[in-house]
Design an enzyme around this catalytic site. Sequence first.
Site, PDB file in Angstrom:
ATOM      1  N   HIS A  23      -8.661   4.857  -0.947  1.00  0.00           N
ATOM      2  CA  HIS A  23      -8.577   3.450  -0.562  1.00  0.00           C
ATOM      3  C   HIS A  23      -7.751   3.202   0.693  1.00  0.00           C
ATOM      4  CE1 HIS A  23      -8.799  -0.824  -0.977  1.00  0.00           C
ATOM      5  NE2 HIS A  23      -7.519  -0.980  -1.264  1.00  0.00           N
TER       6      HIS A  23
ATOM      7  N   SER B 291      -7.757  -4.163   2.540  1.00  0.00           N
ATOM      8  CA  SER B 291      -8.050  -4.503   1.151  1.00  0.00           C
ATOM      9  C   SER B 291      -8.064  -6.023   0.945  1.00  0.00           C
ATOM     10  CB  SER B 291      -7.045  -3.790   0.231  1.00  0.00           C
ATOM     11  OG  SER B 291      -7.454  -3.836  -1.102  1.00  0.00           O
TER      12      SER B 291
ATOM     13  N   ASP C 203     -13.541   5.573  -2.190  1.00  0.00           N
ATOM     14  CA  ASP C 203     -12.692   4.425  -2.525  1.00  0.00           C
ATOM     15  C   ASP C 203     -13.145   3.869  -3.875  1.00  0.00           C
ATOM     16  OD1 ASP C 203     -11.340   2.003  -2.756  1.00  0.00           O
ATOM     17  OD2 ASP C 203     -11.529   1.520  -0.630  1.00  0.00           O
TER      18      ASP C 203
END
Length: 273
Positions: A248, A107, A214
């Site tokens: 995610h 991320s 996601d």
Amino acid sequence: MSDAREHVLAGTRGTLFVHEWPHPHPRYVALLVHGYGEHAGRYEEVAGVLGEHGAAVYAPDHMGHGRSAGERVVVTDFEDVVTDVHAVADLARAAHPGLPLVLVGHSMGGLISSRYAQRYGEELTALVLSGPVIGAWELPGRLLALDEIPDTPISPASLSRDPAVGAAYAADPLVWHGPMKRPTLEAFARTLETVAEGGDVGRLPVLWLHGDDDRLVPLPGSRTGVVRLTGGGSPGHLTERIYPGARHEVFLETNRAEVFADVTGFLDRVLTA
């Protein structure tokens, strides 16, 4: 992993807390780079998998995150975070001179790791990006256009199909559960541009992991950045794994055994090349 160790380094903006999961006879070093609002302690399972695969694993809590110094979740310049991660790499290399170095970024950590590869790519053997914040990520621009940043924390349900992951995240006192902060959003916007303009990473092998559900870092926007970072997405240098239905945090998803097998298989190919 009961044998985890702790280090405290002098970071660019104060003390930097570093996790180490040692290995008695490692064949490579893995450096884990965590995402926004969380901390490296959430990567213990990843560290365990990499350790069983032969890695000595290191992972800092970024400034303003976890047990490191700084106002919570405030990053005014991601170049400083990259410099901090490089200091951790120096710590690891001093302990394990000559071993290959693999960078694994999730991320926000994918943004940091991408910039690291642009600055220090010659030091890396491989780069693994999980749900990376690069390319066309629209959230900073949307929030910066508002007079006041809304107090809307990350939804635990957006992380994984495994409800236990969201519950642990919600209960974790080292996770930030408040709103995003304007200086950090401004730094995100700047660094997205910096990475977009910073050139590709040449022949460095890159593994890109992403869930196709996601909603925090949508796949199409990341694809733009990954393709650019890898010089057009050459199959010789980019390995792509997109997981149907995954959210995610693919390292904590219900199919994480598949994800871990993809990571270790990729590293086997790179390390034996």
